[in-house]
Motif scaffolding. Structure first.
Motif, PDB file in Angstrom:
ATOM      1  N   LEU A  20       0.732  -0.998   0.230  1.00  0.00           N
ATOM      2  CA  LEU A  20       0.029   0.017  -0.041  1.00  0.00           C
ATOM      3  C   LEU A  20       0.978   1.299   0.051  1.00  0.00           C
ATOM      4  CD1 LEU A  20      -2.850  -1.171   2.550  1.00  0.00           C
ATOM      5  CD2 LEU A  20      -2.904  -0.926   0.132  1.00  0.00           C
ATOM      6  N   THR A  21       2.001   1.146   0.814  1.00  0.00           N
ATOM      7  CA  THR A  21       2.905   2.291   0.668  1.00  0.00           C
ATOM      8  C   THR A  21       3.399   2.510  -0.728  1.00  0.00           C
ATOM      9  OG1 THR A  21       3.256   1.853   3.158  1.00  0.00           O
ATOM     10  CG2 THR A  21       5.054   3.268   1.827  1.00  0.00           C
ATOM     11  N   GLU A  22       3.900   1.465  -1.371  1.00  0.00           N
ATOM     12  CA  GLU A  22       4.256   1.714  -2.634  1.00  0.00           C
ATOM     13  C   GLU A  22       3.605   2.246  -3.546  1.00  0.00           C
ATOM     14  OE1 GLU A  22       7.691   1.248  -4.228  1.00  0.00           O
ATOM     15  OE2 GLU A  22       8.105   1.368  -2.105  1.00  0.00           O
ATOM     16  N   LYS A  23       2.061   1.829  -3.431  1.00  0.00           N
ATOM     17  CA  LYS A  23       1.342   2.471  -4.435  1.00  0.00           C
ATOM     18  C   LYS A  23       0.986   4.081  -3.992  1.00  0.00           C
ATOM     19  CE  LYS A  23      -1.290  -1.494  -5.677  1.00  0.00           C
ATOM     20  NZ  LYS A  23      -0.940  -1.739  -7.081  1.00  0.00           N
ATOM     21  N   ILE A  30      -5.965   6.657  -4.888  1.00  0.00           N
ATOM     22  CA  ILE A  30      -6.933   7.805  -5.015  1.00  0.00           C
ATOM     23  C   ILE A  30      -7.555   8.010  -3.875  1.00  0.00           C
ATOM     24  CG2 ILE A  30      -9.077   8.472  -6.579  1.00  0.00           C
ATOM     25  CD1 ILE A  30      -7.958   6.102  -8.462  1.00  0.00           C
ATOM     26  N   SER A  31      -7.627   9.320  -3.442  1.00  0.00           N
ATOM     27  CA  SER A  31      -8.226   9.683  -2.126  1.00  0.00           C
ATOM     28  C   SER A  31      -8.410  11.310  -2.248  1.00  0.00           C
ATOM     29  CB  SER A  31      -7.020   9.387  -1.111  1.00  0.00           C
ATOM     30  OG  SER A  31      -7.527   9.853   0.217  1.00  0.00           O
ATOM     31  N   GLY A  62      -3.638  10.903   4.813  1.00  0.00           N
ATOM     32  CA  GLY A  62      -4.207  12.094   5.481  1.00  0.00           C
ATOM     33  C   GLY A  62      -3.100  12.918   6.206  1.00  0.00           C
ATOM     34  N   SER A  63      -3.553  13.916   6.653  1.00  0.00           N
ATOM     35  CA  SER A  63      -2.392  14.843   7.570  1.00  0.00           C
ATOM     36  C   SER A  63      -2.785  14.449   9.176  1.00  0.00           C
ATOM     37  CB  SER A  63      -2.542  16.371   7.423  1.00  0.00           C
ATOM     38  OG  SER A  63      -1.929  16.979   8.267  1.00  0.00           O
ATOM     39  N   LEU A  64      -1.822  14.037   9.830  1.00  0.00           N
ATOM     40  CA  LEU A  64      -1.831  13.772  11.247  1.00  0.00           C
ATOM     41  C   LEU A  64      -2.447  14.940  12.208  1.00  0.00           C
ATOM     42  CD1 LEU A  64       1.364  11.747  11.939  1.00  0.00           C
ATOM     43  CD2 LEU A  64      -0.887  10.778  11.363  1.00  0.00           C
TER      44      LEU A  64
END
Length: 113
Positions: A20-23, A30-31, A62-64
């Motif tokens: 998922l990180t590589e994606k 898409i987000s 997303g932003s922490l």
């Protein structure tokens, strides 16, 4: 209440957090969120076991600092580090959390999520 986490446990190991990180790295995610952070963690004290188990992976989408973001992490590795439970003996492999803070927390409680 400052924060509430809505969690889904992945007991089959369906999520592959490094993948998922590589994606995300290849802009294949898409987000509505515009940022992500990825961490690998471990402990130097357990270096012999880490050769066997590797390092734990966490992905934030997303932003922490925002009121809503996702956290996806290897729960089995967390249990190993906290309680010395062997990874193959943990029931929960990964955890997906929607983290809500401040005003979003109250909204979720009122709606009854």
């Amino acid at each position: 209440m400052k924060r509430i986490d809505l969690a889904i446990n992945d007991m089959a190991g369906i999520l592959d957090i490094p993948e998922l990180t590589e994606k995300c790295n290849h802009e294949e995610c898409i987000s509505v969120f515009r940022s992500f952070k990825s961490y690998r963690s471990g402990e130097l004290v357990k270096s012999r076991e880490q050769d066997r188990y590797g390092m734990g992976n966490t992905l934030y989408v997303g932003s922490l600092k925002s009121e809503v973001y996702f956290c996806i992490y290897e729960k089995d590795y967390e249990q190993y580090m906290k309680y010395d439970i062997p990874i193959e003996d943990t029931k929960i492999k990964n955890r997906f959390e929607i983290r809500l803070k401040n005003g979003r927390t109250l909204s979720a409680l009122i709606v009854g999520v």
